[in-house]
Scaffold this active site. Structure first.
Site, PDB file in Angstrom:
ATOM      1  N   PHE A 117       0.846  -1.189   0.000  1.00 52.67           N
ATOM      2  CA  PHE A 117       0.000   0.000   0.000  1.00 52.67           C
ATOM      3  C   PHE A 117       0.881   1.239   0.000  1.00 52.67           C
ATOM      4  O   PHE A 117       2.077   1.153   0.310  1.00 52.67           O
ATOM      5  CB  PHE A 117      -0.937  -0.011   1.220  1.00 52.67           C
ATOM      6  N   GLN A 231      -6.951  15.545   2.972  1.00 49.99           N
ATOM      7  CA  GLN A 231      -6.309  14.645   2.025  1.00 49.99           C
ATOM      8  C   GLN A 231      -7.114  14.478   0.743  1.00 49.99           C
ATOM      9  O   GLN A 231      -8.307  14.163   0.785  1.00 49.99           O
ATOM     10  CB  GLN A 231      -6.112  13.267   2.640  1.00 49.99           C
ATOM     11  N   HIS A 233      -7.441  12.052  -2.312  1.00 45.80           N
ATOM     12  CA  HIS A 233      -7.091  10.718  -2.782  1.00 45.80           C
ATOM     13  C   HIS A 233      -6.794  10.846  -4.275  1.00 45.80           C
ATOM     14  O   HIS A 233      -7.617  11.404  -5.011  1.00 45.80           O
ATOM     15  CB  HIS A 233      -8.252   9.764  -2.549  1.00 45.80           C
ATOM     16  N   LEU A 243     -14.607   6.428  -5.256  1.00 44.17           N
ATOM     17  CA  LEU A 243     -13.248   5.981  -4.949  1.00 44.17           C
ATOM     18  C   LEU A 243     -12.786   4.814  -5.817  1.00 44.17           C
ATOM     19  O   LEU A 243     -13.485   3.810  -5.958  1.00 44.17           O
ATOM     20  CB  LEU A 243     -13.204   5.557  -3.473  1.00 44.17           C
ATOM     21  N   GLU A 246      -6.767   2.539  -3.589  1.00 39.98           N
ATOM     22  CA  GLU A 246      -5.300   2.527  -3.703  1.00 39.98           C
ATOM     23  C   GLU A 246      -4.803   1.109  -3.965  1.00 39.98           C
ATOM     24  O   GLU A 246      -3.734   0.907  -4.527  1.00 39.98           O
ATOM     25  CB  GLU A 246      -4.721   3.053  -2.386  1.00 39.98           C
ATOM     26  N   ARG A 277      -0.179   9.829  -0.727  1.00 38.83           N
ATOM     27  CA  ARG A 277      -1.281  10.449  -1.460  1.00 38.83           C
ATOM     28  C   ARG A 277      -1.095  11.929  -1.735  1.00 38.83           C
ATOM     29  O   ARG A 277      -1.508  12.424  -2.784  1.00 38.83           O
ATOM     30  CB  ARG A 277      -2.593  10.229  -0.698  1.00 38.83           C
ATOM     31  N   HIS A 345     -10.832  13.141   0.265  1.00 37.23           N
ATOM     32  CA  HIS A 345     -11.084  11.803   0.779  1.00 37.23           C
ATOM     33  C   HIS A 345     -11.141  11.734   2.296  1.00 37.23           C
ATOM     34  O   HIS A 345     -11.987  11.043   2.871  1.00 37.23           O
ATOM     35  CB  HIS A 345      -9.973  10.899   0.253  1.00 37.23           C
ATOM     36  N   ARG A 380      -2.100  11.263   5.774  1.00 43.33           N
ATOM     37  CA  ARG A 380      -2.344   9.902   6.258  1.00 43.33           C
ATOM     38  C   ARG A 380      -1.922   8.890   5.206  1.00 43.33           C
ATOM     39  O   ARG A 380      -2.137   9.086   4.005  1.00 43.33           O
ATOM     40  CB  ARG A 380      -3.832   9.727   6.557  1.00 43.33           C
TER      41      ARG A 380
END
Lengths: 574, 137, 249
Positions: A117, A231, A233, A243, A246, A277, A345, A380
């Site tokens: 990730f 944030q 995304h 979405l 990821e 991100r 996001h 994050r």
């Protein structure tokens, strides 16, 4: 009047709220726990999370590695004691969720699988195909049904926190099914209402993410920490903002510009599509400014290419992505690239809490996206927030329960009085009589549209003093327009226009803290990028912002230090 | 435990389902006809049981019975009942894969294969039985 | 030349005003990539703010937005206007549920039934967390995975005539969820659930109409879950006669 009373009252029934409820129930079975949500718990936004939940599970991994990745990912704004506790407790929470029935994807030997990730140096993200949040939420909700002492208030909308002599003693809530605002007493309240992405026009967030709990805590005197950090995304569908997990990059997907290049080699060559991100979102803006992006009905976009993964991998690891793109864009990712662009996001900022989940306001706790512990600092890492809901949801639940065991029940009559006052306030504010204006006043949709424009233009991926100042002014102007907002619906029963009007008020508060905190932070760190202050300034700004409610005026922004234990801030390069 | 009501009875509207509900949709009508087939299947079984009973009464009684089966009324009934019974067979085999998952070790039979094989088996058995009875004497 | 429009016919029911639901028509702009939810949001934003309906995720995973579109149970967020245009679209609350307001139905009965089937892992002994996860092979996961995909949208209840006629019927989603747990290799609660699901209001109320599986937006196939539970329960019953301690797999 009969006011319901609870030892612990949890607002919000998502990942953090449900985990807190179960933790409180397990702390002491005699406790009476209330769980209140404006939607049925299984509708909570946790349900939309796709990619996974990070925890140190394997021998090739270590707590220090997860901690360092998180701290570096946060651009050194995360409180390191919080991070250290988090990485240590993550594993037990992941295993506990498995014991509670979560259908984690598995390796051939039967152990839970982990995937790569963004920003993680080791594969440590557990997943349930690409619907991790859905499976996690349903496992938690179904498990919570076991506990008789958890009393649910489904489709009740909290209007405000009730504070008596400096201590939170309950809430005033609207019963959506019958109308009428009621007081609910509680020895401790845990706010788990999620973030406020809906203040922006393009967001992965559901309709319900309007920052309710953040605004209520703020109005009650609790500061909001690090609100400037929003944030984006990197991969959401243009228009809808849906979405594209990821995990699609974790499984090997590429981001391609209009010239057919994997453009991230210019910006984050070490990690490419698995960079953090904030960096990926900024890269998109650069490509857009250079004219190397596509343009469509809903603005600019690049391609997320999964074709080389093959149908088998896509169907096994990313089936939901395939379903979504087929339904909403008419594209099969097995054969065509997916149009994507950065969309809002997650909010790293939120209600100021410490490592136990306690806020500075007596009797109030917070957990999940609503809270800012701070685990995520200025940015994050993906798959840390589902874990955050569990770790800090559990902590807040346990600690609120322990505090409740020491406390007396709140006095009823101040609560009754406060609830009646709230009801009067809401009725006067929004449900005016026939004589003075049904049909007059501004439509909420217009205020919302203008709020969206102000936030996207002024507080987007790249910010300047000029644009932020303009945003602050626009929000102040919107407040005035909001005073005259028009509510057509006069019914007492399931009045969603009334709740939308209250949500608008919450959103304006949250937007104001975002814009004002962003204006004051004269540096670029994590997801907060200033074109006029391009570098990170540890000397002046290695600290958390705190936005304090100043009724009728812009928030007062103060600062508090970041807790550094073992990792000294370095240059953040991938 | 759920706190739905702090105040008195809500005024919910409860729609009443009409008895003609099964006429509203093709799939509902299909369902009703499918269920009706069981009446005709039961009729066949009863007839067959009666036939066996009469067989025990000796050839004269049995032959009289056989004669009565040649009436036009009965033939009509027979044709209708036979069609329903066929429908019953096809629909039953059609849903078989939903009722029973067929596995051999790790391999799971696809639904079409389950239905297909059972239908094929039924055809073979039917031909066999038919041949046996029609080539007697 | 005027822009294309489409007509929505929406059920309105305001308990203070009406004794029975009525229809209200709205003519709104048509866009070929809009879903029914976009159309309803347009009405609420610009035409009539008083229309009430549930929605949240707008991507078919939260289960909030179930309604009847031209008499068929659908999620408004996943139903495209272009499949109906230029014809009018009739939007009604989900069938077989009491109506609270406009398109909002009362789901208390469903929530009770969901709880009644004990949809959680039931074991005699729990492994301590320090010993790690229960091992489960990919094949064991595959056994029940499909039945774990239910988003609780209750379209299956709206499609089921049995639920419409017998409101004691536990219903497709709850029974499918029970089956999901019964098939989970970590669960040992089949017997405990049997009291509820093998009751006369459980699986045996089902006459296998199959409409639940037809309308399910997630391919859960509750009809299959129920029929297989019937087989499993019957096998268990026979086994209990012949081998009192034997259990169905």
């Amino acid at each position: 009047m009969n006011i319901p009373a609870h030892d612990v009252l949890i607002i919000g029934g998502g990942g953090a709220g449900l985990r807190a409820a179960v933790a409180a129930a397990e702390t002491d079975p005699s406790l009476n726990i209330g769980l209140l949500s404006k939607v049925y718990p299984m509708r909570s936004h946790t349900v939309s999370a796709e990619g996974g939940l990070a925890a140190v599970m394997r021998d090739d991994d270590s707590f220090d590695s997860h901690a360092y990745d998180t701290i570096k990912g946060s651009d050194y704004l995360a409180d390191q004691d919080v991070v250290e506790t988090f990485v240590q407790e993550a594993r037990d929470e992941a295993v506990q969720l498995e014991h509670w029935g979560c259908p984690w994807s598995r390796d051939a030997d039967g152990h839970v699988s982990v995937r790569a990730f963004g920003g993680m140096t080791v594969k440590r993200t557990l997943y349930a195909s690409d619907k991790t949040g859905f499976h996690m939420l349903h496992a938690l909700f179904q498990t919570s049904l076991k506990y008789q002492q958890i009393h649910r208030y489904d489709e009740w909308f909290v209007v405000s926190l009730l504070v008596d002599e400096g201590r939170v003693c309950g809430v005033a809530a609207l019963n959506l099914h019958e109308g009428g605002i009621h007081a609910i007493a509680a020895k401790t309240v845990i706010m788990c209402t999620g973030g406020g992405g809906r203040i922006f026009p393009f967001t992965t967030n559901a309709a319900i993410k309007t920052g309710d709990g953040m605004a209520m805590a703020y109005r009650a005197g609790c500061p909001l920490k690090d609100m400037e950090f929003v944030q984006y995304h990197p991969t959401g569908l243009p228009g809808t903002g849906i979405l594209m997990t990821e995990a699609s990059r974790g499984e090997g997907g590429y981001l391609i510009n209009s010239e057919g290049d994997r453009y991230l080699s210019e910006y984050v060559p070490g990690k490419m599509e698995l960079g953090p991100r904030d960096i990926l979102s900024r890269s998109f803006v650069h490509e857009m400014q250079a004219g190397r992006v596509f343009e469509g009905k809903y603005g600019h976009y690049v391609h997320l290419d999964l074709r080389h993964l093959g149908e088998k991998v896509i169907d096994e690891k990313l089936p939901f992505v395939r379903e979504l793109t087929r339904n909403y864009v008419g594209i099969d990712p097995v054969h065509e690239p997916i149009p994507v662009r950065p969309v809002v996001h997650y909010m790293m900022g939120g209600v100021d809490t410490d490592i136990t989940g306690k806020t500075p306001l007596d009797g109030l706790y917070a957990a999940g996206e609503t809270a800012c512990v701070s685990l995520n600092g200025a940015n994050r890492l993906g798959s840390n927030s589902l874990t955050e809901c569990l770790v800090f949801g559990a902590r807040a639940g346990r600690n609120a329960a322990l505090e409740a065991l020491q406390r007396e029940r709140p006095l009823i009559s101040p609560l009754e009085q406060m609830a009646r006052e709230e009801e009067k306030r809401i009725n006067t504010r929004f449900a005016r009589s026939e004589a003075d204006g049904q049909g007059k006043g501004e439509r909420m949709a217009d205020i919302r549209r203008d709020l969206h424009a102000a936030m996207e233009e002024g507080a987007g991926i790249y910010r300047t003093a000029e644009k932020l100042t303009q945003a602050c002014q626009q929000i102040a102007a919107l407040r005035e327009r909001y005073d005259g907002v028009r509510v057509d619906d006069r019914s007492q029963v399931f009045n969603t226009e009334l709740t939308a009007a209250m949500e608008m008020g919450f959103m304006l508060d949250v937007a104001e803290t975002v814009a004002n905190a962003a204006l004051k932070r004269q540096e670029s760190r994590g997801s907060h990028s200033r074109s006029d202050f391009e570098s990170r300034d540890d000397e002046r700004f290695l600290k958390h912002s705190l936005a304090h409610f100043e009724n009728g005026a812009p928030p007062r922004i103060e600062y508090k230090p970041v807790t550094i234990t073992r990792w000294q801030p370095e240059e953040r390069k991938y | 435990m759920n706190h739905r009501s702090v105040a008195p009875e809500r005024k919910l509207y409860r729609p009443v389902m009409k008895w003609t509900w099964w006429l509203k949709k093709k799939s509902y009508l299909f369902f009703m006809v499918r269920e009706l087939t069981s009446v005709f299947v039961a009729a066949f079984i009863l007839l067959y049981a009666y036939e066996l009973f009469l067989l025990s009464k000796g050839p004269q009684v049995y032959d009289l019975f056989q004669e009565s089966l040649r009436s036009p009324v009965f033939l009509l009934f027979y044709v209708v009942a036979f069609l329903f019974a066929l429908f019953h067979t096809f629909t039953w085999f059609g849903v078989l894969s939903k009722v029973q998952v067929v596995r051999l070790g790790k391999w799971t039979a696809p639904p079409a294969l389950v239905t297909g094989s059972v239908l094929a088996g039924w055809v073979v058995v039917s031909i066999g039985v038919g041949w046996f009875f029609l080539t007697r004497h | 030349m005027s822009d294309p429009t489409i007509t929505l016919s929406v059920t309105r029911y305001r308990p203070e005003q009406e004794d029975e639901p009525v229809f209200q028509e709205y003519e709104i702009p048509y866009q070929d990539d809009w879903v029914v939810l976009d159309a309803l949001n347009y009405v609420k934003d610009y035409v009539d703010g008083s229309v009430s309906y549930r929605w949240s995720c707008r991507m078919g995973v939260c289960g909030s937005c179930g309604v009847m579109v031209n008499g068929v149970p659908k999620l408004t967020c996943s139903t495209f206007l272009r499949d109906y245009y230029p014809g009018a679209i009739r939007i009604e609350p989900m069938a077989n549920f009491p109506i609270v307001r406009d398109l909002v139905v009362d789901l208390d009965d469903f929530m009770e039934k969901l709880t009644a089937v004990k949809p959680w892992i039931i074991r005699d002994e729990e492994k301590p967390l320090s010993e790690g996860e229960y091992l489960q092979s990919p094949d064991e996961l595959k056994e029940y995975k499909q039945f774990s995909m239910c988003i609780n949208c209750t379209l299956c209840y709206a499609a089921c005539p049995v639920y419409g006629l017998e409101d004691g019927f536990i219903g497709p989603a709850a029974l499918a969820l029970a089956h999901r747990y019964n098939l989970d290799s970590r669960d040992k609660g089949q017997d405990e659930r049997a009291h509820v699901i093998a009751s006369s209001e459980g699986i045996w109320e089902c006459t296998f109409i199959g409409e639940c599986s037809v309308v399910c937006p997630k391919g859960v196939d509750p009809a299959a879950a129920i029929q297989r539970t019937k087989v499993a329960t019957t096998k268990d019953w026979f086994k209990s006669l012949v081998m009192p301690k034997g259990k169905s797999a």
